[in-house]
Design a protein around this motif. Structure first.
Motif, PDB file in Angstrom:
ATOM      1  N   GLU A   1       0.831  -1.211   0.000  1.00  0.00           N
ATOM      2  CA  GLU A   1       0.000   0.000   0.000  1.00  0.00           C
ATOM      3  C   GLU A   1       0.863   1.258   0.000  1.00  0.00           C
ATOM      4  O   GLU A   1       0.525   2.246  -0.684  1.00  0.00           O
ATOM      5  N   GLU A   2       1.954   1.267   0.732  1.00  0.00           N
ATOM      6  CA  GLU A   2       2.844   2.429   0.738  1.00  0.00           C
ATOM      7  C   GLU A   2       3.502   2.613  -0.625  1.00  0.00           C
ATOM      8  O   GLU A   2       3.644   3.743  -1.114  1.00  0.00           O
ATOM      9  N   ASP A   3       3.900   1.518  -1.246  1.00  0.00           N
ATOM     10  CA  ASP A   3       4.536   1.603  -2.557  1.00  0.00           C
ATOM     11  C   ASP A   3       3.563   2.145  -3.608  1.00  0.00           C
ATOM     12  O   ASP A   3       3.931   2.956  -4.466  1.00  0.00           O
ATOM     13  N   ILE A   4       2.309   1.705  -3.534  1.00  0.00           N
ATOM     14  CA  ILE A   4       1.303   2.219  -4.470  1.00  0.00           C
ATOM     15  C   ILE A   4       1.064   3.707  -4.222  1.00  0.00           C
ATOM     16  O   ILE A   4       0.908   4.491  -5.172  1.00  0.00           O
ATOM     17  N   GLY A   5       1.050   4.111  -2.962  1.00  0.00           N
ATOM     18  CA  GLY A   5       0.822   5.518  -2.643  1.00  0.00           C
ATOM     19  C   GLY A   5       1.890   6.445  -3.191  1.00  0.00           C
ATOM     20  O   GLY A   5       1.640   7.630  -3.401  1.00  0.00           O
ATOM     21  N   HIS A   6       3.090   5.903  -3.435  1.00  0.00           N
ATOM     22  CA  HIS A   6       4.192   6.706  -3.968  1.00  0.00           C
ATOM     23  C   HIS A   6       4.337   6.573  -5.481  1.00  0.00           C
ATOM     24  O   HIS A   6       5.308   7.069  -6.046  1.00  0.00           O
ATOM     25  N   THR A   7       3.407   5.909  -6.129  1.00  0.00           N
ATOM     26  CA  THR A   7       3.533   5.608  -7.558  1.00  0.00           C
ATOM     27  C   THR A   7       2.723   6.577  -8.398  1.00  0.00           C
ATOM     28  O   THR A   7       1.489   6.587  -8.336  1.00  0.00           O
ATOM     29  N   LEU A   8       3.412   7.430  -9.142  1.00  0.00           N
ATOM     30  CA  LEU A   8       2.800   8.359 -10.100  1.00  0.00           C
ATOM     31  C   LEU A   8       1.556   9.047  -9.535  1.00  0.00           C
ATOM     32  O   LEU A   8       0.463   8.950 -10.102  1.00  0.00           O
ATOM     33  N   PRO A   9       1.684   9.736  -8.417  1.00  0.00           N
ATOM     34  CA  PRO A   9       0.491  10.332  -7.793  1.00  0.00           C
ATOM     35  C   PRO A   9      -0.172  11.404  -8.647  1.00  0.00           C
ATOM     36  O   PRO A   9      -1.385  11.611  -8.550  1.00  0.00           O
ATOM     37  N   THR A  10       0.588  12.109  -9.484  1.00  0.00           N
ATOM     38  CA  THR A  10      -0.021  13.180 -10.274  1.00  0.00           C
ATOM     39  C   THR A  10      -0.964  12.659 -11.350  1.00  0.00           C
ATOM     40  O   THR A  10      -1.829  13.404 -11.821  1.00  0.00           O
ATOM     41  N   LEU A  11      -0.817  11.388 -11.732  1.00  0.00           N
ATOM     42  CA  LEU A  11      -1.741  10.821 -12.720  1.00  0.00           C
ATOM     43  C   LEU A  11      -3.091  10.471 -12.107  1.00  0.00           C
ATOM     44  O   LEU A  11      -4.083  10.321 -12.833  1.00  0.00           O
ATOM     45  N   ARG A  12      -3.133  10.299 -10.791  1.00  0.00           N
ATOM     46  CA  ARG A  12      -4.378   9.999 -10.059  1.00  0.00           C
ATOM     47  C   ARG A  12      -5.056   8.720 -10.565  1.00  0.00           C
ATOM     48  O   ARG A  12      -6.277   8.610 -10.547  1.00  0.00           O
ATOM     49  N   LEU A  13      -4.261   7.780 -11.024  1.00  0.00           N
ATOM     50  CA  LEU A  13      -4.802   6.505 -11.489  1.00  0.00           C
ATOM     51  C   LEU A  13      -4.743   5.429 -10.420  1.00  0.00           C
ATOM     52  O   LEU A  13      -5.483   4.448 -10.472  1.00  0.00           O
ATOM     53  N   PHE A  14      -3.842   5.593  -9.455  1.00  0.00           N
ATOM     54  CA  PHE A  14      -3.590   4.527  -8.488  1.00  0.00           C
ATOM     55  C   PHE A  14      -3.870   4.961  -7.060  1.00  0.00           C
ATOM     56  O   PHE A  14      -3.351   4.359  -6.116  1.00  0.00           O
ATOM     57  N   GLN A  15      -4.685   5.994  -6.891  1.00  0.00           N
ATOM     58  CA  GLN A  15      -5.032   6.444  -5.550  1.00  0.00           C
ATOM     59  C   GLN A  15      -6.040   5.478  -4.925  1.00  0.00           C
ATOM     60  O   GLN A  15      -6.975   5.023  -5.577  1.00  0.00           O
ATOM     61  N   LYS A  16      -5.848   5.234  -3.657  1.00  0.00           N
ATOM     62  CA  LYS A  16      -6.744   4.324  -2.954  1.00  0.00           C
ATOM     63  C   LYS A  16      -8.145   4.920  -2.902  1.00  0.00           C
ATOM     64  O   LYS A  16      -8.333   6.095  -2.630  1.00  0.00           O
ATOM     65  N   GLU A  17      -9.137   4.086  -3.195  1.00  0.00           N
ATOM     66  CA  GLU A  17     -10.569   4.398  -3.165  1.00  0.00           C
ATOM     67  C   GLU A  17     -11.042   5.210  -4.367  1.00  0.00           C
ATOM     68  O   GLU A  17     -12.196   5.118  -4.756  1.00  0.00           O
ATOM     69  N   THR A  18     -10.195   6.026  -4.957  1.00  0.00           N
ATOM     70  CA  THR A  18     -10.628   6.864  -6.089  1.00  0.00           C
ATOM     71  C   THR A  18      -9.923   6.523  -7.391  1.00  0.00           C
ATOM     72  O   THR A  18     -10.446   6.822  -8.461  1.00  0.00           O
ATOM     73  N   GLY A  19      -8.738   5.941  -7.330  1.00  0.00           N
ATOM     74  CA  GLY A  19      -7.989   5.628  -8.543  1.00  0.00           C
ATOM     75  C   GLY A  19      -8.616   4.462  -9.300  1.00  0.00           C
ATOM     76  O   GLY A  19      -8.862   3.400  -8.712  1.00  0.00           O
ATOM     77  N   PRO A  20      -8.860   4.602 -10.608  1.00  0.00           N
ATOM     78  CA  PRO A  20      -9.501   3.512 -11.360  1.00  0.00           C
ATOM     79  C   PRO A  20      -8.648   2.254 -11.495  1.00  0.00           C
ATOM     80  O   PRO A  20      -9.177   1.184 -11.753  1.00  0.00           O
TER      81      PRO A  20
END
Length: 487
Positions: A229-248
């Motif tokens: 979960e921490e690794d995903i949170g640091h992955t390309l945040p400006t694209l907003r594709l992998f945000q928890k609960e909202t990222g598609p």
């Protein structure tokens, strides 16, 4: 005669009383006239220009002031609408400076007029430059689209039917170097990654189902779940594709990383408490890039083959058939040191002064290079540059471009690498130098690190890589790797 004098006396009394009341009456008449004048001004303003029928006497200076250019804004337009287009500036407006703050003395009229003229010329030039820049960008975009259409024809007719030709023919390699068309990138990446590990097509379905069962039973290592979960949170945040609960794509990426952990541990019925292979931070960057172009099933197969077929990545991630043994991890650490020594040798050959300063301060490649390679530069460069760089990395069958990109980045940062402090050198190379981050103290950039701080763009990076053609030789890298890894 006496009667006439008496009559005159009698008539003089009222005259005297009238004369005594004359000042009060004059004051009232003056007030009435002022009131009538104000009412006339208001009516003239409301009527929108009736005052224009009255003659006004203006001096030559006032006439010149009325002809001078003025700045127009919303307030001016509103004022003009209220008073009528033919209404001239008031006496106060004629003396106010439009180029100086109201709390300062006004400028001379000639200077004020000149400054207004200069400002209007400057604004006109700015608009012309903005329009010219917009036209140039539009022209550049049209040329890029036209070039993409031409390349699409070659890709579809020559490369995809026999894509390995691009690794042999110079003409096709040059075309590949310019980047894969976005709508073909997924197909080409899947072909380039291949399946040398002979993984089954249903690997993702099987592994992700096993991971879900383990999470439901509480047997999936909690440390791995937290790390994922921490690794995903640091992955390309400006694209907003992998945000928890909202990222598609968050759920797909999470399932993919859990499945990767299962495959890397090689569970297949093995008890979880006997597994030593922990989730390695950085895999999320690789998986996210693949997932944006491939399905989860294809992404898992491509991810494992990508790591297994790239010696430096394989050494960093310790991904092998015996990855859960301590002997394998020790051998892997030795291999990583070998790659770092080769990078140091290339750096010393091309940038001896930068290398000498870094060595004197105790800065080794392990402090910055491994972060580049572990993520294949995903957090450090603009997204378009990363996508094109991945196209070229997958074209190569060796790690040559990984070394070349690392050397190119040090070259682009070289002007900043003469500072005498070790911590500052490392912060510059890692991209968290406070002097280069124009943001609040608590902000730490997580993607496009070098693009946002140092202005490194796709064109700049690839121009630097192309400049290396004058001295780079793959044979030299092969000899260095053979010497270091064997020794």
């Amino acid at each position: 005669m006496q009667q006439e004098d008496a009559q005159a006396k009698d008539e003089g009394t009222p005259d005297t009383e009238q004369g005594a009341a004359t000042p009060q009456k004059a004051a009232r008449e003056s007030q009435e006239r002022a009131s009538v004048g104000r009412k006339a001004d208001v009516e003239a303003t409301v009527d929108g220009g009736n005052a224009a029928n009255k003659e006004e006497i203006t001096t030559p200076e006032e006439a010149d002031a009325n002809k001078s250019p003025v700045l127009t804004d919303a307030a001016d337009k509103e004022r003009k609408h209220r008073r009528g287009s033919s209404h001239k500036p008031s006496a106060l407006e004629q003396h106010l400076s439009r180029t100086r703050m109201t709390n300062l003395p006004p400028k001379p009229k000639v200077e004020d007029t000149k400054h207004l003229h200069d400002f209007e010329e400057m604004m006109k030039l700015s608009k012309e430059m903005s329009l010219k820049k917009q036209q140039e960008e539009e022209e550049k975009k049209n040329k890029k689209d036209a070039s993409l259409q031409e390349r699409m024809k070659v890709w579809e007719s020559e490369i995809l039917p026999s894509w390995t030709r691009a690794r042999r023919e110079t003409r096709l390699r040059r075309l590949w170097w310019k980047g894969i068309p976005p709508n073909l990138r997924g197909r080409v990446w899947a072909l380039a990654c291949g399946n040398s590990q002979m993984l089954p097509r249903n690997l993702f379905n099987k592994s992700s189902a096993e991971a879900k069962e383990m999470r439901s039973a509480g047997t999936f290592p909690k440390e791995d779940l937290i790390a994922i979960e921490e690794d995903i949170g640091h992955t390309l945040p400006t694209l907003r594709l992998f945000q928890k609960e909202t990222g598609p794509l968050y759920d797909d990426l999470f399932d993919l990383l859990c499945a990767f952990t299962i495959v890397a541990n090689g569970t297949n019925g093995t008890r979880v408490d006997e597994l030593d292979y922990a989730y390695p931070v950085g895999v999320a960057s690789l998986a996210a890039m693949l997932l944006m172009n491939l399905s989860p099933s294809e992404s898992l197969i491509a991810l494992i083959n990508l790591i297994a077929d790239r010696p430096w990545l394989r050494a960093l991630y310790s991904l092998s058939a015996t990855a859960n043994t301590r002997q394998s991890l020790t051998l892997s650490r030795g291999s990583v040191d070998s790659f770092e020594r080769v990078f140091d040798t290339l750096l010393a050959d091309q940038m001896p002064k930068v290398y000498a300063n870094m060595q004197a301060r105790g800065v080794r490649p392990s402090a910055y290079v491994n972060d580049w390679i572990r993520t294949l530069f995903v957090p450090f460069l603009p997204f378009d540059a990363v996508a094109r760089l991945w196209d070229c990395i997958l074209l190569e069958e060796s790690d040559a471009l990984l070394f070349r990109t690392g050397i190119a980045l040090v070259s682009l940062l070289s002007a900043r690498l003469y500072v005498p402090e070790k911590d500052e050198l490392i912060s510059i190379l890692r991209g968290n130098n406070r002097a280069a981050i124009s943001a609040p103290e608590q902000f730490v950039p997580l993607d496009d690190i070098y693009g946002g701080q140092y202005g490194i763009t796709e064109n700049i990076l690839f121009r630097t890589l192309e400049e290396q053609d004058s001295w780079w030789k793959d044979s030299v890298l092969e000899r260095l790797l053979d010497r270091e890894i064997v020794s």
